[in-house]
Scaffold this active site. Structure first.
Site, short mmCIF file in Angstrom:
data_model
loop_
_atom_site.label_atom_id
_atom_site.label_comp_id
_atom_site.label_asym_id
_atom_site.label_seq_id
_atom_site.Cartn_x
_atom_site.Cartn_y
_atom_site.Cartn_z
N ASP A 115 1.22 3.82 2.86
CA ASP A 115 1.74 3.31 4.13
C ASP A 115 3.26 3.14 4.11
O ASP A 115 3.95 3.50 5.09
CB ASP A 115 1.11 1.95 4.47
N THR A 116 3.82 2.54 3.05
CA THR A 116 5.22 2.09 3.13
C THR A 116 6.08 2.42 1.90
O THR A 116 7.25 2.03 1.87
CB THR A 116 5.25 0.55 3.32
N GLU A 157 -4.56 -7.45 -6.58
CA GLU A 157 -3.21 -8.02 -6.66
C GLU A 157 -3.12 -9.28 -5.80
O GLU A 157 -2.57 -10.32 -6.22
CB GLU A 157 -2.16 -7.02 -6.16
N ARG A 165 0.88 -1.18 0.00
CA ARG A 165 0.00 0.00 0.00
C ARG A 165 0.91 1.22 0.00
O ARG A 165 1.64 1.48 0.97
CB ARG A 165 -0.89 -0.01 1.23
N GLY A 195 1.67 7.23 -17.46
CA GLY A 195 0.73 7.28 -18.58
C GLY A 195 0.21 5.91 -18.99
O GLY A 195 -0.80 5.80 -19.65
#
Length: 865
Positions: free
Chosen positions: A30-31, A94, A27, A60
């Protein structure tokens, strides 16, 4: 199509079948600039090729179209699960894809629980529960939400690394780098350019046999014929799981190295070097030293050892002698063509390969022949023929597809296929012949006889014939089965067409002159040898089915003169213009329809004959010494030498004999029983025979050549039971005495009873007209004195037949010193009271008597088929 091509080309890489070593899922808010940035930098510093979205995806581009292939092409996925991970639908998608690749591509998943509790993810509490609740409001019952929830539960249950707040992040990252390095640094083996159908095989053997992750030590065999893909499968397994072991080693072509001078010592040294590296203390100078060193160094190590192409037990004994040689959780995988070898070594389980299914075989051939998964228009029929020829063996499909690549004229394909059928491709022949070359002499003879003449024949019949040749089939045939060279299906022998062709090619290469080869089957070669008198003592077997029943062979009178070792002659669908003036006394099987002989050559003894079939022949006289097993020929009467006969006047389906065996003979003295029946075919059928002792079958078979048509004339069927068969019937009577009420007694003071029952199962197929029985006894002491120095009485009897003979065996001298029963021929209708013989109709109910009961069933088909 593009993805398939990428997958195939990458799988052929010698270094790694993956485009990326690691895919990072995280994420960003967050990291991205903290933990993930530090982890990514450490991976790159170690030379670990890592995919991260903001580095690989150009501004793009639509990110989803780049991420999915990147996930598929990564060996490892590291999922950084932080507090806001579940708030991103992108991250959740994902995660679902990564877990799919874990199942379908054996991808490694390493979860990192970054400042979150795995139980919160598992039970979807805290920030994870809040994020999912918000998604639920927007999706309104969409199934995707359930997929996300299931994925989060699954990843939370995986073994991963947990970094708590205020933990040492640098040390934590070092631990991850060490784990990833261990996985990606081992060498990958080249598997196949187009690994069609391989994934399902890997899943099957991993789930059912190998099952990595438990502490038991397991040895697994991969069994199959040459060219079926054992090595390819083993390499794929190695690439999939080698990283999970402390050490791994793949030894390829073990048999080739082992058969060299000091080959076993070399293999031991290679194994130690691949696991421990170059170490002087591990030098091996003898097999005994190697065994001691391997046991000592491996017993505390969790290893993956794959031995490919093993063909002898000593190879296993010197490299992987027992389970106690290895540490807990070790896996030893052995590929071989020999089931007996695996059984003897005591493997825990065996995966038997069966080849590709039709769709995979079609696709694999297309990849090699057209460089895509579909053929050009108009070639589908040719491919079907090639698949039928190849029998779904990947090696054959690969070789033939590559051989035919670039040829676009259909005439070229037709010519190539015709050539393959006549002479196997040399690359295929080389692989398949390896199994043949490692057979014993007897096993080679049995293999070649099956390849030429007995493929698809009933096993029991083939065993009898091969046994008459002295080839020990009861040992050789099981060995050929264990080596995957033949199989058995519903009682018949089966050999793969390519193995059959390999065997025929072995014989073709014996000599350019057909008359100097051991076996002849090609009708043009048979014609040449018989017409031009080219046969030599090299010829052992001749068997041909001519394509045109009108063919005429202008037989040379001396055609058989030089064939001193001929043991089988079978020639169908042809006629002969002349008689031979001699036949070799070495012949065991003579199957000769339309034989031109009017009588057997004067010097032909026929003492080795076990089968004599001569339908449509002109022969009129057969000496009794030719009778041995079973015959069937046109005729209307029981042969004169039968001592017990009965004419059936009504349309009965059963004929019964009760024969009282009186002193000085008893049932123990019976060493042979001949049965005979005259039948009238009333429909088209194939004769099947079952012989029973009581209610237990002891012999069941049918003769494919005994095909009757309703317009056929009456036929005589004769069967002779040998000492061995009678012993088996007696054993059945003794073993089942309580169940059947049958007792086998043999004393000088009792009269023994022998009951013989003929029965047919369908009156619409055949009619019984006559039945007969004849007993052969041991000679008693006085008889032996009377006949000392003389040929047994029955050898001097001729049987004169007024019709062609189709199937004749030898009743002469089945056991040394035997003789025919001295009682004269009995007609049951006239003499039953005077000769202690009872004749009973089907309706009469018989009480059990002291003796032996034998039932002969003549049927239209096998009772067990």
């Amino acid at each position: 199509m593009a993805l398939s091509t990428i997958s195939f080309s990458s799988s052929s890489s010698v270094t790694s079948p993956w485009l990326y070593d690691v895919f990072l899922s995280f994420r960003g808010e967050d990291t991205r600039d903290t933990f993930t940035a530090h982890l990514y930098h450490a991976l790159i510093q170690k030379g670990i090729h890592t995919f991260i979205d903001d580095d690989e995806v150009k501004r793009g581009d639509e990110i989803s179209t780049k991420l999915l292939p990147a996930i598929e092409d990564s060996r490892i996925s590291i999922i950084v699960l932080s507090k806001n991970y579940a708030s991103s639908t992108w991250c959740l998608d994902e995660l679902v894809k990564i877990l799919e690749c874990k199942k379908s591509k054996q991808q490694i998943v390493l979860p990192v629980f970054y400042h979150v509790d795995p139980s919160d993810i598992r039970h979807q509490r805290g920030t994870f529960g809040e994020a999912l609740a918000k998604h639920a409001e927007k999706l309104n019952g969409d199934m995707k939400l359930q997929m996300w929830k299931a994925a989060l539960r699954e990843v939370a249950n995986l073994s991963g690394d947990h970094l708590i707040r205020n933990g040492n992040e640098s040390k934590f990252i070092d631990g991850i780098i060490q784990e990833v390095s261990r996985i990606v640094n081992h060498s990958y083996l080249h598997v196949a350019k187009y690994p069609v159908g391989l994934d399902s095989q890997v899943r099957d053997i991993m789930n059912l046999h190998v099952s990595v992750g438990t502490n038991d030590i397991r040895m697994v065999g991969i069994l199959g014929v040459g060219g079926i893909g054992k090595t390819t499968l083993a390499k794929s397994i190695y690439n999939s799981i080698a990283f999970e072991f402390e050490a791994s080693c793949f030894l390829e072509n073990v048999c080739d190295t082992a058969n060299q001078v000091h080959g076993l010592v070399q293999l031991q040294g290679t194994l130690l070097y691949k696991v421990f590296g170059d170490c002087k203390s591990l030098m091996v100078d003898s097999i005994a030293t190697g065994i001691t060193t391997i046991k000592h160094r491996f017993r505390s190590k969790r290893v993956l050892l794959i031995l490919d192409g093993v063909d002898h037990l000593n190879q296993l004994e010197t490299l992987t002698g027992g389970h106690d040689w290895f540490g807990k959780g070790s896996r030893i995988i052995i590929t071989t063509r020999d089931q007996h070898l695996l059984t003897t070594h005591g493997v825990d389980s065996t995966y038997k390969m069966t080849g590709l299914n039709h769709d995979d075989a079609f696709e694999l051939f297309c990849w090699h022949a057209f460089k895509r998964n579909k053929p050009d228009d108009g070639y589908g029929e040719f491919i079907e023929q090639i698949i039928d020829y190849a029998g779904s063996l990947p090696l054959v499909l690969t070789v033939l597809g590559s051989d035919i690549y670039g040829r676009r004229e259909k005439s070229e394909w037709e010519s190539a296929l015709d050539q393959y059928r006549k002479i196997p491709h040399q690359d295929i022949q080389k692989i398949l012949r390896t199994s043949y070359d490692r057979l014993s002499e007897n096993e080679k003879n049995v293999f070649l006889d099956i390849a030429f003449f007995f493929n698809g024949k009933w096993l029991v019949d083939v065993i009898k014939i091969l046994d008459s040749f002295g080839f020990c089939p009861n040992f050789s045939i099981p060995r050929l089965k264990e080596k995957c060279l033949i199989s058995e299906s519903k009682g018949s022998l089966q050999m793969h067409d390519l193995l059959r062709d390999m065997g025929r090619e072995v014989v073709r290469k014996e000599s350019r002159n057909p008359g100097e080869r051991s076996r002849l089957f090609f009708h043009k070669d048979v014609r040449k040898v018989l017409e031009e008198d080219e046969g030599t003592d090299s010829v052992e077997v001749i068997g041909a089915d001519f394509p045109d029943g009108a063919d005429i062979i202008r037989l040379s009178p001396k055609a058989f003169k030089n064939m001193k070792r001929l043991r089988l002659f079978r020639c169908h669908n042809t006629h002969f213009s002349a008689e031979p003036n001699c036949l070799p006394n070495s012949i065991h099987v003579l199957d000769w329809p339309n034989c031109p002989l009017q009588s057997m050559p004067s010097k032909f003894r026929g003492d080795k004959l076990s089968i004599l079939r001569m339908p449509g022949s002109r022969i009129q006289e057969i000496h009794l010494e030719y009778f041995k097993a079973e015959m069937r020929f046109p005729g209307k009467k029981i042969p004169d030498w039968f001592s017990h006969c009965k004419e059936i006047t009504s349309n009965s389906h059963r004929c019964e004999f009760d024969i009282k065996v009186a002193p000085p003979y008893n049932l123990d003295d019976i060493i042979g029983i001949a049965f005979c029946a005259v039948i009238e075919p009333v429909a088209t059928f194939i004769l099947a025979v079952s012989i029973m002792g009581g209610v237990t079958y002891t012999s069941r078979y049918y003769d494919a050549h005994a095909a009757f048509d309703e317009i056929d004339s009456d036929h005589v069927w004769l069967r002779y039971l040998t000492t061995e068969h009678i012993t088996r019937l007696r054993a059945v009577s003794v073993d089942r005495a309580d169940d059947l009420g049958i007792i086998f007694e043999s004393t000088q003071n009792l009269v023994d009873n022998l009951r013989i029952i003929f029965e047919r199962n369908d009156p619409n197929l055949m009619i019984f007209k006559h039945c007969g029985v004849h007993l052969l006894y041991k000679q008693h002491e006085q008889n032996a004195k009377d006949h000392a120095g003389h040929v047994p009485h029955h050898e001097n009897i001729d049987v004169h037949l007024n019709a062609p003979i189709e199937y004749i065996g030898n009743l002469a001298n089945p056991m040394g010193g035997s003789q025919l029963s001295k009682r004269r021929r009995v007609d049951y209708d006239d003499y039953k009271d005077d000769h202690n013989i009872e004749s009973n109709s089907y309706e009469q109910q018989r009480k059990p008597t002291s003796g032996l009961e034998i039932k002969i069933f003549l049927k239209d088909k096998m009772p067990w088929s």
